[in-house]
Write a protein that holds these residues in place. Structure first.
Motif, short mmCIF file in Angstrom:
data_model
loop_
_atom_site.label_atom_id
_atom_site.label_comp_id
_atom_site.label_asym_id
_atom_site.label_seq_id
_atom_site.Cartn_x
_atom_site.Cartn_y
_atom_site.Cartn_z
N ALA A 172 17.22 82.19 57.11
CA ALA A 172 17.89 83.09 56.17
C ALA A 172 18.66 82.17 55.23
CB ALA A 172 18.83 84.04 56.90
N PRO A 173 18.14 81.94 54.01
CA PRO A 173 18.82 81.03 53.10
C PRO A 173 20.27 81.46 52.87
CG PRO A 173 16.98 82.13 52.00
CD PRO A 173 16.99 82.58 53.41
N ASP A 174 21.16 80.49 52.86
CA ASP A 174 22.59 80.75 52.81
C ASP A 174 23.23 79.92 51.71
OD1 ASP A 174 25.10 81.67 53.67
OD2 ASP A 174 25.32 80.03 55.12
N TRP A 175 23.87 80.60 50.73
CA TRP A 175 24.58 79.89 49.67
C TRP A 175 25.87 79.32 50.24
CZ3 TRP A 175 22.80 78.21 45.26
CH2 TRP A 175 21.71 78.85 44.65
N LEU A 176 26.10 78.03 50.01
CA LEU A 176 27.32 77.36 50.46
C LEU A 176 28.07 76.83 49.25
CD1 LEU A 176 25.83 75.18 53.34
CD2 LEU A 176 26.97 77.39 53.54
N TYR A 177 29.38 76.97 49.27
CA TYR A 177 30.19 76.43 48.19
C TYR A 177 30.88 75.17 48.69
CZ TYR A 177 33.52 76.00 44.40
OH TYR A 177 34.24 75.52 43.34
N GLY A 178 30.58 74.05 48.05
CA GLY A 178 31.11 72.76 48.48
C GLY A 178 32.31 72.27 47.70
N GLY A 179 32.97 73.18 46.99
CA GLY A 179 34.15 72.79 46.22
C GLY A 179 33.79 72.42 44.79
N LYS A 180 34.83 72.06 44.02
CA LYS A 180 34.65 71.75 42.60
C LYS A 180 33.77 70.53 42.34
CE LYS A 180 36.84 74.76 40.07
NZ LYS A 180 36.09 75.55 39.09
N LYS A 181 33.69 69.62 43.29
CA LYS A 181 32.85 68.42 43.09
C LYS A 181 31.39 68.69 43.41
CE LYS A 181 35.21 64.05 43.48
NZ LYS A 181 34.81 63.46 42.31
N ARG A 182 31.13 69.40 44.50
CA ARG A 182 29.75 69.59 44.96
C ARG A 182 29.13 70.91 44.51
NH1 ARG A 182 31.94 66.62 49.21
NH2 ARG A 182 30.82 64.68 49.57
N GLY A 183 29.95 71.90 44.24
CA GLY A 183 29.43 73.17 43.75
C GLY A 183 28.57 73.90 44.79
N TRP A 184 27.66 74.71 44.27
CA TRP A 184 26.82 75.56 45.11
C TRP A 184 25.55 74.86 45.57
CZ3 TRP A 184 28.42 79.89 47.25
CH2 TRP A 184 29.49 80.58 46.67
N SER A 185 25.14 75.18 46.80
CA SER A 185 23.86 74.71 47.34
C SER A 185 23.28 75.83 48.19
CB SER A 185 24.04 73.43 48.15
OG SER A 185 24.91 73.65 49.25
N LEU A 186 21.97 75.84 48.32
CA LEU A 186 21.28 76.86 49.10
C LEU A 186 20.70 76.19 50.34
CD1 LEU A 186 20.40 79.83 49.22
CD2 LEU A 186 18.31 79.17 48.00
N ARG A 187 21.27 76.54 51.50
CA ARG A 187 20.88 75.88 52.75
C ARG A 187 19.91 76.74 53.55
NH1 ARG A 187 25.35 74.78 57.22
NH2 ARG A 187 25.33 77.03 57.13
N TYR A 188 18.89 76.07 54.09
CA TYR A 188 17.96 76.67 55.03
C TYR A 188 18.24 76.03 56.38
CZ TYR A 188 15.21 78.74 51.28
OH TYR A 188 14.79 79.49 50.21
N LYS A 189 18.61 76.88 57.35
CA LYS A 189 19.00 76.36 58.66
C LYS A 189 18.66 77.40 59.72
CE LYS A 189 23.09 74.89 61.20
NZ LYS A 189 24.50 74.58 61.15
N LYS A 190 18.22 76.92 60.88
CA LYS A 190 18.07 77.80 62.05
C LYS A 190 19.17 77.37 63.00
CE LYS A 190 15.63 80.60 64.82
NZ LYS A 190 15.38 81.98 64.62
N THR A 191 18.86 76.47 63.93
CA THR A 191 19.91 75.89 64.76
C THR A 191 20.36 74.56 64.17
OG1 THR A 191 18.21 74.96 66.19
CG2 THR A 191 19.22 77.02 66.90
N LYS A 192 19.42 73.86 63.54
CA LYS A 192 19.79 72.66 62.80
C LYS A 192 19.25 72.77 61.38
CE LYS A 192 16.00 69.75 64.49
NZ LYS A 192 15.65 68.47 65.06
N ALA A 193 19.82 71.98 60.50
CA ALA A 193 19.47 72.06 59.08
C ALA A 193 18.00 71.74 58.87
CB ALA A 193 20.34 71.11 58.28
#
Length: 164
Positions: A64-85
């Motif tokens: 289930a792709p999950d949007w993560l916010y990494g702060g002002k330096k890293r911004g948004w990323s879309l992570r695909y993960k089950k038990t491990k990345a």
């Protein structure tokens, strides 16, 4: 900066025109497909969509792709993960990259196939720093060959479910 979708995008640490590789750094809301397309551009968005569709086709219902916010330096990323990345997609201004973490077993598999991979990927692999959880490989995807490299890495990392 306001995109054609109406989404406002902050550029880390400056109020100027975004530069190639800048991340989407507005905290809210997570970007939708229109905002991602506006940010990375139509050509990169085709590759973005191809990779997302490939993951869904070969790993149906696994992630289930999950949007993560990494702060002002890293911004948004879309992570695909089950038990491990599995992988993380980074929408960057006029481009996007995929991050694939290769643990010990995956690094051994990569080394076994070292002379089969494209030289560009081997160079990225050799230059990537190895952390306790593995080697973090960031691959900029700007061609079908780059996309193929990433799908091969992901297949090596986790074999796809049997089709049919």
């Amino acid at each position: 900066m306001t995109l054609s979708s109406g989404t406002t995008v902050a550029v880390a640490d400056r109020e100027t025109t975004p530069q190639i590789g800048d991340r989407i750094t507005d905290k809210l809301p997570p970007p939708d497909d229109i905002a991602v397309c506006d940010w990375i551009g139509p050509e990169a968005f085709e590759h973005w969509t191809e990779l997302r569709n490939w993951i869904e086709e070969f790993y149906p219902g696994v992630f289930a792709p999950d949007w993560l916010y990494g702060g002002k330096k890293r911004g948004w990323s879309l992570r695909y993960k089950k038990t491990k990345a599995f992988c993380t997609l980074l929408p960057e201004y006029r481009m996007f990259s995929a991050v694939v973490v290769l643990g010990r077993a995956e690094r051994e598999k990569f080394e076994e196939r070292r002379y089969v991979w494209r030289p560009h990927l081997v160079k990225l692999y050799d230059q990537a720093k190895t952390y306790i959880d593995g080697k973090w490989l960031t691959v900029a995807i700007s061609s079908e060959d780059d996309l193929h490299d990433v799908t091969e890495l992901l297949t090596m990392k986790r074999p796809p479910r049997a089709q049919g």
